[in-house]
Design an enzyme around this catalytic site. Structure first.
Site, PDB file in Angstrom:
ATOM      1  N   ARG A  83       2.163  -8.110   4.413  1.00 43.03           N
ATOM      2  CA  ARG A  83       2.832  -6.842   4.117  1.00 43.03           C
ATOM      3  C   ARG A  83       4.356  -6.991   4.067  1.00 43.03           C
ATOM      4  NH1 ARG A  83       0.675  -1.712   4.258  1.00 43.03           N
ATOM      5  NH2 ARG A  83      -1.105  -2.763   3.282  1.00 43.03           N
ATOM      6  N   HIS A 121     -10.070   6.571   5.586  1.00 40.20           N
ATOM      7  CA  HIS A 121      -8.748   6.304   5.024  1.00 40.20           C
ATOM      8  C   HIS A 121      -8.033   7.609   4.725  1.00 40.20           C
ATOM      9  CE1 HIS A 121      -5.592   4.534   2.569  1.00 40.20           C
ATOM     10  NE2 HIS A 121      -5.846   3.447   3.282  1.00 40.20           N
ATOM     11  N   ILE A 152     -14.546   5.061  14.800  1.00 41.12           N
ATOM     12  CA  ILE A 152     -15.047   3.710  14.524  1.00 41.12           C
ATOM     13  C   ILE A 152     -13.987   3.009  13.687  1.00 41.12           C
ATOM     14  CG2 ILE A 152     -16.971   2.371  13.597  1.00 41.12           C
ATOM     15  CD1 ILE A 152     -17.685   4.306  15.962  1.00 41.12           C
ATOM     16  N   MET A 153     -13.371   2.007  14.306  1.00 40.77           N
ATOM     17  CA  MET A 153     -12.227   1.355  13.649  1.00 40.77           C
ATOM     18  C   MET A 153     -12.669   0.572  12.422  1.00 40.77           C
ATOM     19  SD  MET A 153      -9.780   2.452  15.107  1.00 40.77           S
ATOM     20  CE  MET A 153      -9.287   3.269  16.602  1.00 40.77           C
ATOM     21  N   ARG A 198     -10.316  -2.437  -1.907  1.00 35.52           N
ATOM     22  CA  ARG A 198     -10.111  -3.773  -1.361  1.00 35.52           C
ATOM     23  C   ARG A 198     -11.320  -4.251  -0.572  1.00 35.52           C
ATOM     24  NH1 ARG A 198      -4.970  -1.867   1.952  1.00 35.52           N
ATOM     25  NH2 ARG A 198      -6.597  -0.358   2.487  1.00 35.52           N
ATOM     26  N   HIS A 219      -3.463   1.894  12.344  1.00 36.10           N
ATOM     27  CA  HIS A 219      -2.898   1.250  11.148  1.00 36.10           C
ATOM     28  C   HIS A 219      -3.375  -0.206  11.176  1.00 36.10           C
ATOM     29  CE1 HIS A 219      -0.271   0.490   7.864  1.00 36.10           C
ATOM     30  NE2 HIS A 219       0.923   0.623   8.428  1.00 36.10           N
ATOM     31  N   ASP A 245      -9.781  -3.255   6.638  1.00 31.74           N
ATOM     32  CA  ASP A 245      -9.799  -3.894   7.960  1.00 31.74           C
ATOM     33  C   ASP A 245     -11.199  -4.284   8.425  1.00 31.74           C
ATOM     34  OD1 ASP A 245      -7.044  -3.849   8.466  1.00 31.74           O
ATOM     35  OD2 ASP A 245      -7.158  -1.699   8.828  1.00 31.74           O
ATOM     36  N   ARG A 301      15.480  12.156   6.149  1.00 30.53           N
ATOM     37  CA  ARG A 301      15.631  12.963   7.358  1.00 30.53           C
ATOM     38  C   ARG A 301      14.967  14.313   7.077  1.00 30.53           C
ATOM     39  NH1 ARG A 301      15.931  17.104  10.665  1.00 30.53           N
ATOM     40  NH2 ARG A 301      17.508  16.997  12.299  1.00 30.53           N
ATOM     41  N   HIS A 331       0.819  -1.222   0.000  1.00 29.35           N
ATOM     42  CA  HIS A 331       0.000   0.000   0.000  1.00 29.35           C
ATOM     43  C   HIS A 331       0.844   1.260   0.000  1.00 29.35           C
ATOM     44  CE1 HIS A 331      -4.239   1.508   1.128  1.00 29.35           C
ATOM     45  NE2 HIS A 331      -4.219   1.038  -0.093  1.00 29.35           N
TER      46      HIS A 331
HETATM   47  N1  COA Z   1     -14.684   7.062  12.782  1.00 27.69           N
HETATM   48  C1  COA Z   1     -15.263   8.249  13.054  1.00 27.69           C
HETATM   49  N2  COA Z   1     -14.848   9.401  12.514  1.00 27.69           N
HETATM   50  C2  COA Z   1     -13.839   9.348  11.655  1.00 27.69           C
HETATM   51  C3  COA Z   1     -13.196   8.133  11.307  1.00 27.69           C
HETATM   52  C4  COA Z   1     -13.678   6.976  11.907  1.00 27.69           C
HETATM   53  N3  COA Z   1     -13.111   5.803  11.630  1.00 27.69           N
HETATM   54  N4  COA Z   1     -12.215   8.381  10.426  1.00 27.69           N
HETATM   55  C5  COA Z   1     -12.219   9.697  10.210  1.00 27.69           C
HETATM   56  N5  COA Z   1     -13.200  10.282  10.950  1.00 27.69           N
HETATM   57  C6  COA Z   1     -13.517  11.687  11.008  1.00 27.69           C
HETATM   58  C7  COA Z   1     -12.478  12.410  11.862  1.00 27.69           C
HETATM   59  O1  COA Z   1     -12.872  12.443  13.221  1.00 27.69           O
HETATM   60  C8  COA Z   1     -12.460  13.766  11.237  1.00 27.69           C
HETATM   61  O2  COA Z   1     -13.586  14.477  11.678  1.00 27.69           O
HETATM   62  P1  COA Z   1     -13.505  16.068  11.966  1.00 27.69           P
HETATM   63  O3  COA Z   1     -13.104  16.690  10.656  1.00 27.69           O
HETATM   64  O4  COA Z   1     -14.845  16.396  12.465  1.00 27.69           O
HETATM   65  O5  COA Z   1     -12.410  16.199  13.007  1.00 27.69           O
HETATM   66  C9  COA Z   1     -12.641  13.482   9.761  1.00 27.69           C
HETATM   67  O6  COA Z   1     -13.338  12.238   9.703  1.00 27.69           O
HETATM   68  C10 COA Z   1     -11.330  13.384   8.996  1.00 27.69           C
HETATM   69  O7  COA Z   1     -10.540  12.383   9.612  1.00 27.69           O
HETATM   70  P2  COA Z   1      -8.960  12.470   9.888  1.00 27.69           P
HETATM   71  O8  COA Z   1      -8.663  11.813  11.196  1.00 27.69           O
HETATM   72  O9  COA Z   1      -8.479  13.864   9.696  1.00 27.69           O
HETATM   73  O10 COA Z   1      -8.405  11.594   8.714  1.00 27.69           O
HETATM   74  P3  COA Z   1      -6.954  10.999   8.646  1.00 27.69           P
HETATM   75  O11 COA Z   1      -6.603  10.973   7.225  1.00 27.69           O
HETATM   76  O12 COA Z   1      -6.009  11.651   9.576  1.00 27.69           O
HETATM   77  O13 COA Z   1      -7.180   9.544   9.245  1.00 27.69           O
HETATM   78  C11 COA Z   1      -7.509   7.302   9.507  1.00 27.69           C
HETATM   79  C12 COA Z   1      -7.293   8.412   8.505  1.00 27.69           C
HETATM   80  C13 COA Z   1      -7.510   5.969   8.767  1.00 27.69           C
HETATM   81  C14 COA Z   1      -6.382   7.288  10.553  1.00 27.69           C
HETATM   82  C15 COA Z   1      -8.868   7.515  10.206  1.00 27.69           C
HETATM   83  O14 COA Z   1      -9.909   7.461   9.252  1.00 27.69           O
HETATM   84  C16 COA Z   1      -9.078   6.531  11.314  1.00 27.69           C
HETATM   85  O15 COA Z   1      -8.615   6.740  12.436  1.00 27.69           O
HETATM   86  N6  COA Z   1      -9.803   5.395  11.034  1.00 27.69           N
HETATM   87  C17 COA Z   1      -9.991   4.383  12.008  1.00 27.69           C
HETATM   88  C18 COA Z   1      -8.758   3.475  12.089  1.00 27.69           C
HETATM   89  C19 COA Z   1      -8.624   2.583  10.892  1.00 27.69           C
HETATM   90  O16 COA Z   1      -9.576   1.982  10.424  1.00 27.69           O
HETATM   91  N7  COA Z   1      -7.382   2.472  10.434  1.00 27.69           N
HETATM   92  C20 COA Z   1      -7.049   1.609   9.310  1.00 27.69           C
HETATM   93  C21 COA Z   1      -6.721   2.439   8.113  1.00 27.69           C
HETATM   94  S1  COA Z   1      -6.519   1.427   6.680  1.00 27.69           S
END
Ligand code: COA
Length: 372
Positions: free
Chosen positions: A334, A258, A253-254, A267, A219, A309, A353, A184
């Site tokens: 991975r 993305h 919510i896990m 996927r 992650h 996931d 760096r 990825h």
């Molecule tokens: N559940 C609830 N709200 C979510 C969310 C989720 N899984 N993912 C994103 N959001 C919300 C954020 O709270 C944020 O809201 P806000 O603008 O009101 O603060 C908005 O959506 C944007 O999210 P952000 O955290 O800035 O996106 P990011 O690019 O930094 O994060 C992830 C991406 C994957 C880390 C994030 O979506 C996440 O934490 N997901 C859950 C963990 C997960 O499934 N990880 C596997 C990734 S493959």
């Protein structure tokens, strides 16, 4: 203090790669030009790993040789077994793989005898062996034989876990998920591996560090957290009210959202199909129905879509895999992508760096101890 830079390096291009494109044409994902859905539907994980590491799809003969080579690499050295026996049953399986990888690096150190490609193949072939040697020994004192005759890494994994050769449909489901998890681009763990490789450190150090990065719930750990969420509900209706509560409390919510994809994860549909198929095979649709309801609420309320996931969780559950083994599966898959990136980084290396915007105090005078 506000910063004009996007946080978490979002949207920053941090280098070049010929291995993978994530979301370049909308929501696509290609490994060396091949779409991940084609690879998962028509190919096997071994073909994908070969593609990532050697740069091309294997011919029939090359694939057979590669499968035989991986099969021969499943055994564990006695010293590694002795180390695994010291790890308590309470340890997280990700910590076992992180430790096992590092330990193997002391026994089969990178050098003329063990090249980077050999180590990549060795680790993919024997991560399941490490995991289940530890698992069975720590649970029941049983020292299992890890050298099986299974044709694939997926089948080897399920065989060692359950003690018997899996039904083909179960091995195929796990195999497809390994393809989906294989690569990825510059995700957190891969970037970690590249940073370590860029210091001219050894292969095992780069993979060990990548495992550490993958472990976190933002992650790789998200698939375990998603499972905990899904199984906390007994019905789709209960999931609906429970989820609305969680969203009202602004909880993450896990398994949703993305960093790169904005409308869907390519996927997700593949693994969702497997999750449905396995639920039907096991004649138990409950987790799948709960998952679908969560998906529809997340879209309705937040316009968030499931990432890989989310449906991996129910699919793995139907393969009878303990939840804390979900992220280790991600490691096995991975490792092929990490290896490809380490090889690519080394081929045209420059120390990674970056700089930082300083937000601390202005220069000031030294204060002796009695003046602070
Ligand atoms: N559940 C609830 N709200 C979510 C969310 C989720 N899984 N993912 C994103 N959001 C919300 C954020 O709270 C944020 O809201 P806000 O603008 O009101 O603060 C908005 O959506 C944007 O999210 P952000 O955290 O800035 O996106 P990011 O690019 O930094 O994060 C992830 C991406 C994957 C880390 C994030 O979506 C996440 O934490 N997901 C859950 C963990 C997960 O499934 N990880 C596997 C990734 S493959």
């Amino acid at each position: 203090m506000t910063t004009t830079k996007p946080s978490g390096l979002a949207g920053i291009v941090a280098g070049e790669t010929a291995i993978c494109t994530v979301g370049h044409e909308g929501n696509s994902l290609n490994y060396r030009g091949y779409s991940v859905s084609d690879l998962a539907e028509h190919g096997t994980f071994e073909e994908t790993a070969y593609l990532l590491i050697y740069g091309k799809l294997p011919t029939k003969t090359e694939l057979k040789q590669y499968q035989d080579q991986l099969k021969a690499l499943r055994g564990l050295p006695q010293n590694l077994k002795a180390m695994l026996e010291q790890i308590p049953a309470s340890a997280h399986p990700m910590d076992v793989l992180r430790t096992g990888c590092s330990a193997l690096g002391t026994l089969e150190t990178e050098g003329s005898e063990h090249s980077q490609i050999n180590i990549a193949n060795r680790l993919m072939a024997c991560f399941a062996s490490m995991l289940f040697y530890w698992y069975h020994f720590s649970k029941s004192g049983r020292r299992i034989e890890t050298q099986t005759e299974d044709a694939s890494i997926a089948s080897h994994f399920l065989h060692l876990l359950h003690g018997s050769v899996p039904e083909p449909i179960f091995a195929s489901a796990l195999d497809a998920s390994l393809v989906l998890y294989a690569e990825h681009e510059f995700n957190a763990s891969t970037f970690t591996a590249r940073v370590v490789a860029s210091t001219l450190s050894d292969f095992y150090s780069a993979i060990t560090a990548a495992i550490g990065a993958l472990r976190g719930p933002l992650h790789g750990g998200a698939n375990e957290a998603a499972m905990e969420l899904i199984e906390s509900f007994h019905s789709a209706d209960q999931a609906e009210s429970g989820l609305l509560d969680l969203l009202a409390k602004k909880q993450l919510i896990m398994g949703f959202g993305h960093r790169v994809y904005k409308t869907s994860d390519p996927r997700s549909q593949v693994i969702k199909n497997w999750s449905r198929k396995l639920s039907e095979k096991n004649k138990n649709m409950s987790l799948f129905e709960i998952s679908e309801r969560i998906e529809s609420i997340m879209w309705r309320e937040k316009k968030l879509f499931p990432n890989l996931d989310f449906y991996s969780a129910s699919a793995y559950h139907h393969l009878n895999i303990p939840t804390n083994m979900f992220t280790p599966i991600f490691v096995i898959a991975r490792t092929s992508g990490w290896a490809a990136h380490i090889i690519e980084q080394r081929a045209n290396n420059k120390l990674i760096r970056p700089g930082a915007d300083y937000t601390g105090p202005a220069p000031r005078d030294w204060l002796p101890l009695d003046k602070r």
